[in-house]
Structure formats: structure tokens, C-alpha cells
Design a protein around this motif. Sequence first.
Motif, PDB file in Angstrom:
ATOM      1  N   MET A   1       0.856  -1.165   0.000  1.00  0.00           N
ATOM      2  CA  MET A   1       0.000   0.000   0.000  1.00  0.00           C
ATOM      3  C   MET A   1       0.901   1.226   0.000  1.00  0.00           C
ATOM      4  O   MET A   1       1.871   1.297   0.736  1.00  0.00           O
ATOM      5  CB  MET A   1      -0.868  -0.047   1.248  1.00  0.00           C
ATOM      6  N   ALA A   2       0.592   2.199  -0.820  1.00  0.00           N
ATOM      7  CA  ALA A   2       1.357   3.433  -0.908  1.00  0.00           C
ATOM      8  C   ALA A   2       0.462   4.609  -0.532  1.00  0.00           C
ATOM      9  O   ALA A   2      -0.761   4.504  -0.534  1.00  0.00           O
ATOM     10  CB  ALA A   2       1.883   3.611  -2.328  1.00  0.00           C
ATOM     11  N   VAL A   3       1.083   5.723  -0.218  1.00  0.00           N
ATOM     12  CA  VAL A   3       0.338   6.930   0.130  1.00  0.00           C
ATOM     13  C   VAL A   3       0.655   7.998  -0.911  1.00  0.00           C
ATOM     14  O   VAL A   3       1.803   8.196  -1.296  1.00  0.00           O
ATOM     15  CB  VAL A   3       0.698   7.427   1.543  1.00  0.00           C
ATOM     16  N   PHE A   4      -0.391   8.681  -1.366  1.00  0.00           N
ATOM     17  CA  PHE A   4      -0.264   9.715  -2.383  1.00  0.00           C
ATOM     18  C   PHE A   4      -0.843  11.026  -1.867  1.00  0.00           C
ATOM     19  O   PHE A   4      -1.762  11.030  -1.052  1.00  0.00           O
ATOM     20  CB  PHE A   4      -1.009   9.298  -3.656  1.00  0.00           C
ATOM     21  N   VAL A   5      -0.302  12.132  -2.350  1.00  0.00           N
ATOM     22  CA  VAL A   5      -0.847  13.448  -2.049  1.00  0.00           C
ATOM     23  C   VAL A   5      -1.773  13.804  -3.206  1.00  0.00           C
ATOM     24  O   VAL A   5      -1.358  13.774  -4.367  1.00  0.00           O
ATOM     25  CB  VAL A   5       0.271  14.508  -1.924  1.00  0.00           C
ATOM     26  N   CYS A   6      -3.013  14.121  -2.879  1.00  0.00           N
ATOM     27  CA  CYS A   6      -4.006  14.501  -3.892  1.00  0.00           C
ATOM     28  C   CYS A   6      -4.371  15.957  -3.664  1.00  0.00           C
ATOM     29  O   CYS A   6      -4.938  16.317  -2.634  1.00  0.00           O
ATOM     30  CB  CYS A   6      -5.243  13.621  -3.784  1.00  0.00           C
ATOM     31  N   ARG A   7      -4.023  16.801  -4.616  1.00  0.00           N
ATOM     32  CA  ARG A   7      -4.271  18.237  -4.501  1.00  0.00           C
ATOM     33  C   ARG A   7      -5.392  18.601  -5.459  1.00  0.00           C
ATOM     34  O   ARG A   7      -5.272  18.419  -6.669  1.00  0.00           O
ATOM     35  CB  ARG A   7      -3.003  19.006  -4.843  1.00  0.00           C
ATOM     36  N   LEU A   8      -6.484  19.124  -4.904  1.00  0.00           N
ATOM     37  CA  LEU A   8      -7.624  19.543  -5.715  1.00  0.00           C
ATOM     38  C   LEU A   8      -7.337  20.927  -6.279  1.00  0.00           C
ATOM     39  O   LEU A   8      -7.115  21.878  -5.540  1.00  0.00           O
ATOM     40  CB  LEU A   8      -8.894  19.562  -4.870  1.00  0.00           C
ATOM     41  N   ILE A   9      -7.307  21.028  -7.612  1.00  0.00           N
ATOM     42  CA  ILE A   9      -7.005  22.282  -8.301  1.00  0.00           C
ATOM     43  C   ILE A   9      -8.314  22.889  -8.804  1.00  0.00           C
ATOM     44  O   ILE A   9      -9.029  22.253  -9.586  1.00  0.00           O
ATOM     45  CB  ILE A   9      -6.057  22.042  -9.498  1.00  0.00           C
ATOM     46  N   PRO A  10      -8.633  24.119  -8.373  1.00  0.00           N
ATOM     47  CA  PRO A  10      -9.874  24.757  -8.812  1.00  0.00           C
ATOM     48  C   PRO A  10      -9.738  25.325 -10.225  1.00  0.00           C
ATOM     49  O   PRO A  10      -8.630  25.499 -10.731  1.00  0.00           O
ATOM     50  CB  PRO A  10     -10.078  25.864  -7.787  1.00  0.00           C
ATOM     51  N   PRO A  11     -10.869  25.670 -10.848  1.00  0.00           N
ATOM     52  CA  PRO A  11     -10.810  26.210 -12.204  1.00  0.00           C
ATOM     53  C   PRO A  11     -10.295  27.646 -12.264  1.00  0.00           C
ATOM     54  O   PRO A  11      -9.870  28.103 -13.317  1.00  0.00           O
ATOM     55  CB  PRO A  11     -12.265  26.132 -12.677  1.00  0.00           C
ATOM     56  N   ARG A  12     -10.344  28.362 -11.143  1.00  0.00           N
ATOM     57  CA  ARG A  12      -9.849  29.745 -11.094  1.00  0.00           C
ATOM     58  C   ARG A  12      -8.934  29.900  -9.886  1.00  0.00           C
ATOM     59  O   ARG A  12      -9.135  29.252  -8.872  1.00  0.00           O
ATOM     60  CB  ARG A  12     -11.021  30.729 -10.948  1.00  0.00           C
ATOM     61  N   PRO A  13      -7.953  30.795  -9.970  1.00  0.00           N
ATOM     62  CA  PRO A  13      -7.003  30.936  -8.858  1.00  0.00           C
ATOM     63  C   PRO A  13      -7.618  31.528  -7.586  1.00  0.00           C
ATOM     64  O   PRO A  13      -7.036  31.417  -6.522  1.00  0.00           O
ATOM     65  CB  PRO A  13      -5.909  31.851  -9.416  1.00  0.00           C
ATOM     66  N   ASP A  14      -8.785  32.153  -7.685  1.00  0.00           N
ATOM     67  CA  ASP A  14      -9.378  32.745  -6.483  1.00  0.00           C
ATOM     68  C   ASP A  14     -10.213  31.731  -5.689  1.00  0.00           C
ATOM     69  O   ASP A  14     -10.767  32.070  -4.641  1.00  0.00           O
ATOM     70  CB  ASP A  14     -10.224  33.974  -6.828  1.00  0.00           C
ATOM     71  N   PHE A  15     -10.303  30.507  -6.155  1.00  0.00           N
ATOM     72  CA  PHE A  15     -10.953  29.437  -5.394  1.00  0.00           C
ATOM     73  C   PHE A  15      -9.936  28.852  -4.416  1.00  0.00           C
ATOM     74  O   PHE A  15      -8.749  28.841  -4.681  1.00  0.00           O
ATOM     75  CB  PHE A  15     -11.408  28.299  -6.323  1.00  0.00           C
ATOM     76  N   ALA A  16     -10.405  28.338  -3.311  1.00  0.00           N
ATOM     77  CA  ALA A  16      -9.517  27.636  -2.378  1.00  0.00           C
ATOM     78  C   ALA A  16      -9.220  26.252  -2.946  1.00  0.00           C
ATOM     79  O   ALA A  16      -9.999  25.705  -3.716  1.00  0.00           O
ATOM     80  CB  ALA A  16     -10.184  27.509  -1.022  1.00  0.00           C
ATOM     81  N   PHE A  17      -8.084  25.706  -2.575  1.00  0.00           N
ATOM     82  CA  PHE A  17      -7.770  24.339  -2.983  1.00  0.00           C
ATOM     83  C   PHE A  17      -7.513  23.512  -1.739  1.00  0.00           C
ATOM     84  O   PHE A  17      -7.258  24.037  -0.665  1.00  0.00           O
ATOM     85  CB  PHE A  17      -6.585  24.281  -3.947  1.00  0.00           C
ATOM     86  N   THR A  18      -7.594  22.221  -1.876  1.00  0.00           N
ATOM     87  CA  THR A  18      -7.338  21.334  -0.745  1.00  0.00           C
ATOM     88  C   THR A  18      -6.301  20.292  -1.119  1.00  0.00           C
ATOM     89  O   THR A  18      -6.116  19.982  -2.290  1.00  0.00           O
ATOM     90  CB  THR A  18      -8.619  20.607  -0.290  1.00  0.00           C
ATOM     91  N   MET A  19      -5.653  19.768  -0.101  1.00  0.00           N
ATOM     92  CA  MET A  19      -4.716  18.660  -0.277  1.00  0.00           C
ATOM     93  C   MET A  19      -5.083  17.591   0.730  1.00  0.00           C
ATOM     94  O   MET A  19      -5.426  17.893   1.863  1.00  0.00           O
ATOM     95  CB  MET A  19      -3.279  19.124  -0.056  1.00  0.00           C
ATOM     96  N   SER A  20      -5.027  16.363   0.296  1.00  0.00           N
ATOM     97  CA  SER A  20      -5.330  15.270   1.219  1.00  0.00           C
ATOM     98  C   SER A  20      -4.498  14.051   0.861  1.00  0.00           C
ATOM     99  O   SER A  20      -4.168  13.830  -0.300  1.00  0.00           O
ATOM    100  CB  SER A  20      -6.816  14.930   1.176  1.00  0.00           C
ATOM    101  N   PRO A  21      -4.166  13.270   1.870  1.00  0.00           N
ATOM    102  CA  PRO A  21      -3.460  12.019   1.586  1.00  0.00           C
ATOM    103  C   PRO A  21      -4.455  10.947   1.157  1.00  0.00           C
ATOM    104  O   PRO A  21      -5.605  10.941   1.582  1.00  0.00           O
ATOM    105  CB  PRO A  21      -2.820  11.659   2.925  1.00  0.00           C
ATOM    106  N   ALA A  22      -4.023  10.068   0.277  1.00  0.00           N
ATOM    107  CA  ALA A  22      -4.866   8.948  -0.164  1.00  0.00           C
ATOM    108  C   ALA A  22      -4.022   7.689  -0.157  1.00  0.00           C
ATOM    109  O   ALA A  22      -2.922   7.668  -0.701  1.00  0.00           O
ATOM    110  CB  ALA A  22      -5.406   9.210  -1.561  1.00  0.00           C
TER     111      ALA A  22
END
Length: 71
Positions: A1-22
Motif C-alpha cells: 500500500m502506498a500513500v499519495f498526495v491529492c491536490r484539488l485544483i480549482p478552475p480559477r485561482p481565487d478558489f480555495a484548494f485542498t490537499m489530502s493524503p490517499a
Amino acid sequence: MAVFVCRLIPPRPDFAFTMSPAEAEDEAAARASTEADPAIRTGLGLRYETSPMLQAALHPSLVRIHRTTGT
């Protein structure tokens, strides 16, 4: 089992983004999981960047300190 960083990229730079391990068997499984995310499936331009999480190796003396002090 491996762990990955998943970064949610919004369509515009003024949106917040999130990062989570998976945790997944491999990168393909991690990507399949992010592609199934309801936010992605809306078609609003959100996307994920998925990359392996960095791993570190500790010197045995540091492991012993951690186990003794709990820090």
C-alpha cells in the motif's frame, strides 16, 4: 500500500484548494479514486494533481528517542 498526495485544483485561482493524503495500491488506483470524486464529476473544471507522498528514513537513534519521549 502506498500513500499519495491529492491536490484539488480549482478552475480559477481565487478558489480555495485542498490537499489530502490517499492510500492506494498504486498511482493508477489513486487517480481512479480522485476521478470518481463528485466534485470532479460535476464538470466544473476542477481537477486533481496526484503524486507519491515523500517518505523519510530515520536513523535508529532518532527512532529510539521518539519512542522514549513520545515526541
